[in-house]
Design an enzyme around this catalytic site. Structure first.
Site, PDB file in Angstrom:
ATOM      1  N   PHE A 129     -53.282  17.958  96.592  1.00 32.02           N
ATOM      2  CA  PHE A 129     -51.883  18.284  96.329  1.00 32.02           C
ATOM      3  C   PHE A 129     -51.798  19.745  95.894  1.00 32.02           C
ATOM      4  CE2 PHE A 129     -47.849  18.409  94.222  1.00 32.02           C
ATOM      5  CZ  PHE A 129     -47.093  17.347  94.709  1.00 32.02           C
ATOM      6  N   GLY A 131     -48.666  22.657  96.525  1.00 30.93           N
ATOM      7  CA  GLY A 131     -47.318  22.792  95.986  1.00 30.93           C
ATOM      8  C   GLY A 131     -46.490  21.533  96.190  1.00 30.93           C
ATOM      9  N   GLY A 132     -46.970  20.631  97.020  1.00 28.85           N
ATOM     10  CA  GLY A 132     -46.207  19.409  97.283  1.00 28.85           C
ATOM     11  C   GLY A 132     -44.985  19.650  98.149  1.00 28.85           C
ATOM     12  N   GLU A 261     -55.533  19.156 106.777  1.00 31.99           N
ATOM     13  CA  GLU A 261     -54.526  18.399 106.013  1.00 31.99           C
ATOM     14  C   GLU A 261     -55.127  17.509 104.927  1.00 31.99           C
ATOM     15  OE1 GLU A 261     -51.322  16.687 108.257  1.00 31.99           O
ATOM     16  OE2 GLU A 261     -51.631  18.049 109.941  1.00 31.99           O
ATOM     17  N   TYR A 461     -36.846  25.773 116.330  1.00 32.59           N
ATOM     18  CA  TYR A 461     -36.667  25.150 115.014  1.00 32.59           C
ATOM     19  C   TYR A 461     -35.247  24.572 114.959  1.00 32.59           C
ATOM     20  CZ  TYR A 461     -36.979  24.807 109.899  1.00 32.59           C
ATOM     21  OH  TYR A 461     -37.021  24.365 108.597  1.00 32.59           O
TER      22      TYR A 461
HETATM   23  C1  LIG Z   1     -37.812  23.943 102.271  1.00 33.49           C
HETATM   24  C2  LIG Z   1     -39.113  24.033 102.995  1.00 33.49           C
HETATM   25  C3  LIG Z   1     -39.371  25.134 103.793  1.00 33.49           C
HETATM   26  C4  LIG Z   1     -40.573  25.213 104.488  1.00 33.49           C
HETATM   27  N1  LIG Z   1     -40.801  26.319 105.254  1.00 33.49           N
HETATM   28  C5  LIG Z   1     -41.970  26.419 105.939  1.00 33.49           C
HETATM   29  C6  LIG Z   1     -42.235  27.554 106.743  1.00 33.49           C
HETATM   30  O1  LIG Z   1     -41.436  28.504 106.825  1.00 33.49           O
HETATM   31  N2  LIG Z   1     -43.422  27.609 107.399  1.00 33.49           N
HETATM   32  C7  LIG Z   1     -44.337  26.615 107.284  1.00 33.49           C
HETATM   33  O2  LIG Z   1     -45.405  26.724 107.885  1.00 33.49           O
HETATM   34  N3  LIG Z   1     -44.098  25.514 106.554  1.00 33.49           N
HETATM   35  C8  LIG Z   1     -42.951  25.398 105.862  1.00 33.49           C
HETATM   36  N4  LIG Z   1     -42.714  24.293 105.097  1.00 33.49           N
HETATM   37  C9  LIG Z   1     -43.715  23.224 105.005  1.00 33.49           C
HETATM   38  C10 LIG Z   1     -44.710  23.408 103.844  1.00 33.49           C
HETATM   39  O3  LIG Z   1     -44.196  24.289 102.880  1.00 33.49           O
HETATM   40  C11 LIG Z   1     -46.020  23.936 104.379  1.00 33.49           C
HETATM   41  O4  LIG Z   1     -46.655  22.905 105.115  1.00 33.49           O
HETATM   42  C12 LIG Z   1     -46.980  24.451 103.309  1.00 33.49           C
HETATM   43  O5  LIG Z   1     -48.071  25.064 103.959  1.00 33.49           O
HETATM   44  C13 LIG Z   1     -47.494  23.378 102.373  1.00 33.49           C
HETATM   45  O6  LIG Z   1     -48.143  24.010 101.280  1.00 33.49           O
HETATM   46  P1  LIG Z   1     -48.282  23.235  99.893  1.00 33.49           P
HETATM   47  O7  LIG Z   1     -49.137  24.072  98.994  1.00 33.49           O
HETATM   48  O8  LIG Z   1     -46.975  22.856  99.355  1.00 33.49           O
HETATM   49  O9  LIG Z   1     -49.102  21.965 100.366  1.00 33.49           O
HETATM   50  P2  LIG Z   1     -48.836  20.434 100.032  1.00 33.49           P
HETATM   51  O10 LIG Z   1     -47.471  20.049 100.424  1.00 33.49           O
HETATM   52  O11 LIG Z   1     -49.255  20.166  98.654  1.00 33.49           O
HETATM   53  O12 LIG Z   1     -49.870  19.752 101.032  1.00 33.49           O
HETATM   54  C14 LIG Z   1     -49.684  19.808 102.418  1.00 33.49           C
HETATM   55  C15 LIG Z   1     -50.907  19.165 103.102  1.00 33.49           C
HETATM   56  O13 LIG Z   1     -52.062  19.947 102.844  1.00 33.49           O
HETATM   57  C16 LIG Z   1     -53.011  19.239 102.057  1.00 33.49           C
HETATM   58  N5  LIG Z   1     -53.506  20.199 101.063  1.00 33.49           N
HETATM   59  C17 LIG Z   1     -52.793  20.915 100.156  1.00 33.49           C
HETATM   60  N6  LIG Z   1     -53.616  21.730  99.480  1.00 33.49           N
HETATM   61  C18 LIG Z   1     -54.859  21.517  99.969  1.00 33.49           C
HETATM   62  C19 LIG Z   1     -56.147  22.060  99.681  1.00 33.49           C
HETATM   63  N7  LIG Z   1     -56.334  23.015  98.744  1.00 33.49           N
HETATM   64  N8  LIG Z   1     -57.207  21.589 100.383  1.00 33.49           N
HETATM   65  C20 LIG Z   1     -57.078  20.652 101.337  1.00 33.49           C
HETATM   66  N9  LIG Z   1     -55.882  20.101 101.650  1.00 33.49           N
HETATM   67  C21 LIG Z   1     -54.784  20.544 100.974  1.00 33.49           C
HETATM   68  C22 LIG Z   1     -52.265  18.056 101.473  1.00 33.49           C
HETATM   69  O14 LIG Z   1     -53.111  16.952 101.252  1.00 33.49           O
HETATM   70  C23 LIG Z   1     -51.237  17.779 102.565  1.00 33.49           C
HETATM   71  O15 LIG Z   1     -51.812  17.048 103.606  1.00 33.49           O
HETATM   72  C24 LIG Z   1     -41.521  24.181 104.381  1.00 33.49           C
HETATM   73  C25 LIG Z   1     -41.263  23.086 103.546  1.00 33.49           C
HETATM   74  C26 LIG Z   1     -40.073  23.012 102.864  1.00 33.49           C
HETATM   75  C27 LIG Z   1     -39.800  21.848 101.974  1.00 33.49           C
END
Ligand SMILES: Cc1cc2nc3c(=O)[nH]c(=O)nc-3n(C[C@H](O)[C@H](O)[C@H](O)COP(=O)(O)OP(=O)(O)OC[C@H]3O[C@@H](n4cnc5c(N)ncnc54)[C@H](O)[C@@H]3O)c2cc1C
Length: 560
Positions: A129, A131-132, A261, A461
């Site tokens: 997890f 940023g979620g 992922e 998109y």
């Molecule tokens: C409002 C909004 C806007 C968004 N805009 C974009 C955008 O412009 N471009 C884009 O690409 N995505 C976007 N996203 C999707 C999301 O932000 C991305 O997928 C982002 O990369 C997830 O990062 P996170 O740290 O929040 O990961 P999480 O949501 O915490 O996890 C995402 C996945 O990665 C895995 N994971 C997380 N950290 C690790 C780690 N250290 N090691 C191994 N696995 C891990 C988790 O298990 C999960 O499967 C958006 C989402 C939202 C809600």
């Protein structure tokens, strides 16, 4: 540690009513019922009981320390799901049928490795997890066939661990949030230039785990384009990929781990190519006489090597809705009138963000780009609209929260296709979304933009809005999502350009990479995660009995 409020996007203080013109448009065209459905109190949200086997908690505390193993209600709620539309609707509904039994925060890569080993011994599933902010069910706290589920929060694995300014590389621990990474680099005069819309609340490890694309990806590349090396803690040990500029030492293992992922392990550190921070920036907008003409202009720009790092073209419908949602005042009225005088009756708005080492470099790049645009009928609209976009580039998700409160289904989905197939994919997916929502009896607004360009094609998109079907909100969403996913697959496009597979896109993975492709992923899974504890139900479905990969039966959002 999650930084977001439990029920929605970001932090308090950014909410507000819809602009009057946006409110009027949605009320008239979607038939909004009026009234507000605010989320209930956090204490009232029902979760499954936390059920760790006796001694399990003590074993985990023995690895990371007592303070970093939590099973309080707020911690479990904030690590149960991500930020997709179904996630937010379930949080608002006041009950979740999934939640981690416990949240564990390792402080070092060695501790992360030890947590995974302990979870193997205890038969606990592990959901990495960051940023979620996953919008595809990627962090949903599924336990699969295991005895419990741990959310492994990377919130203590933060910061810049190394920087080599001369070579242009920097290493970050996996849990480093976007703004922290950029401010560490800024101190060295550098930038990564990776700005997904979720930038403020997502992490470097999450970006790499999902193959994320930032808003300036046309200039800076996607995250996988700048990953030079990484460290992954898996249940059977640590994998370290080489961090040199290039190698011919067999297939590139980075590519196996980027986009994994959380199903193979936890990315604890990433080495990224970085660049000198630009000395000059300019945001501006143009009007284009239709989406098809605009797409041709983008193709010409990128194939001539003169596209702006940020290049976003909205279709006619997204342009119309965005202008209504942006402002109800005279400025937007004036802009519409000006575009009409230039023959743009149903305009498509193009926002560009140029950068250069200095003003002269920016000017030279921009002039070459603007020549291409003018040849495609683009009308310059000045810097006001572009600067407003840049100022508000992270604000959209707060508007989504307000739309949900007002009873609007508001969601997005994305794909990518070759230039040759782009318009046909656009039409097919838009039609499928409209038909899927119409099948539930709800009129819809479906808009689209192109925002990531490649010499061979581009992303699409889609944003779709409809009046929520009270009492059947998730079924309504499932119908639209399944229709769009099937249309994307039928068009031969990818099921996801940057959101990843997670849970929601799993039904389409087999169609995209084939049985042998799934078997290759399965082989990696068997090697690094032989008991299948890592992120069950995401990317590929795994059971220790029959090793089934690719969830072909389930539909998006189904809980199993
Ligand atoms: C409002 C909004 C806007 C968004 N805009 C974009 C955008 O412009 N471009 C884009 O690409 N995505 C976007 N996203 C999707 C999301 O932000 C991305 O997928 C982002 O990369 C997830 O990062 P996170 O740290 O929040 O990961 P999480 O949501 O915490 O996890 C995402 C996945 O990665 C895995 N994971 C997380 N950290 C690790 C780690 N250290 N090691 C191994 N696995 C891990 C988790 O298990 C999960 O499967 C958006 C989402 C939202 C809600």
């Amino acid at each position: 540690m999650t930084r977001q409020r439990w029920w929605g996007w970001g932090v308090d203080g950014h909410d507000g009513p819809l602009p009057a013109s946006g409110d009027a448009l949605l009320t008239a065209e979607l038939g909004l019922p009026g009234g507000r459905r605010a989320p209930g109190p956090l204490e009232a949200l029902a979760l499954p009981v936390s059920a760790l086997a006796p001694g399990a908690r003590a074993a985990l505390e023995g690895v990371v320390g007592r303070a970093w193993v939590r099973d309080d209600h707020p911690s479990r709620v904030s690590h149960a799901v991500g930020r997709s539309y179904p996630d937010l609707m379930r949080l608002r509904a006041g009950a979740l049928d999934v939640a981690p039994d416990v949240v564990v925060e390792p402080g070092t890569a060695a501790e992360a490795l030890a947590v995974l080993r302990t979870c193997v011994q205890l038969d606990l599933a592990v959901v990495p997890f960051g940023g979620g902010t996953s919008v595809v069910g990627g962090v949903e706290a599924l336990r699969g066939e295991h005895g419990g589920v741990v959310a492994l929060d990377t919130g203590r694995l933060t910061g810049l661990s190394d920087v080599d300014v001369r070579s242009g590389v920097a290493s970050f621990r996996g849990g480093t949030f976007g703004p922290d990474a950029e401010s560490e680099l800024a101190a060295h005069g550098l930038t990564l230039g990776h700005h997904p819309q979720s930038f403020e609340f997502s992490t470097v490890g999450g970006w790499v785990a999902t193959r994320s694309a930032g808003q300036a990806s046309t200039g800076y590349g996607r995250i996988e384009d700048v990953v030079q090396g990484l460290r992954l803690a898996s249940p059977v040990g640590e994998v370290v990929t080489g961090a040199g500029p290039a190698t011919a030492a067999g297939p590139d293992l980075r590519e196996l781990l980027v986009g994994s992922e959380g199903t193979l392990g936890v990315i604890t550190e990433v080495t990224l190519r970085v660049r000198p921070a630009p000395g000059a920036k300019r945001f501006e907008a143009f009007g284009l006489p239709g989406f098809a003409a605009g797409i041709e202009a983008l193709r010409a720009l990128v194939q001539a090597g003169v596209a702006a790092p940020v290049t976003r073209l909205s279709d006619e419908e997204e342009t119309r809705v965005n202008l209504a949602m942006a402002d109800s005042g005279r400025r937007v009225g004036g802009l519409r009138a000006y575009m009409r005088t230039r023959g743009l009756d149903r305009p498509c708005l193009l926002v560009l963000g140029w950068e250069g080492a200095d003003a002269a470099a920016l000017r030279a790049h921009r002039e070459a780009g603007v020549r291409v645009l003018r040849a495609h009928g683009a009308v310059a609209l000045g810097t006001g609209v572009g600067e407003a976009w840049a100022r508000n580039r992270y604000h959209g998700p707060y508007v989504r929260d307000e739309l949900l409160t007002r009873g609007v289904l508001a969601d997005t989905l994305e794909t990518a296709a070759s230039w040759t197939g782009l318009l046909a994919t656009y039409r097919a997916v838009g039609a499928a979304l409209r038909a899927g929502l119409a099948a539930r009896g709800t009129p819809a607004l479906v808009g689209c933009h192109v925002s990531h360009l490649y010499p061979t094609g581009a992303s699409l998109y889609f944003t779709f809005l409809a009046r929520q079907q009270a009492g059947a909100e998730l079924e309504q969403w499932q119908t639209a999502k399944a229709a769009a996913g099937d249309a994307i697959a039928a068009a031969g496009a990818t099921i996801t350009h940057h959101h990843a597979i997670g849970r929601d896109h799993a039904p389409w993975l087999q169609g995209e990479i084939g049985d042998l492709g799934l078997a290759l992923l399965a082989a990696a899974k068997r090697t690094l995660d032989p008991t299948g504890i890592m992120n069950p139900g995401k990317l590929m479905t795994w059971t220790s009995d029959d090793a089934v990969y690719g969830d072909r039966g389930a539909r998006p959002g189904e809980v199993g």
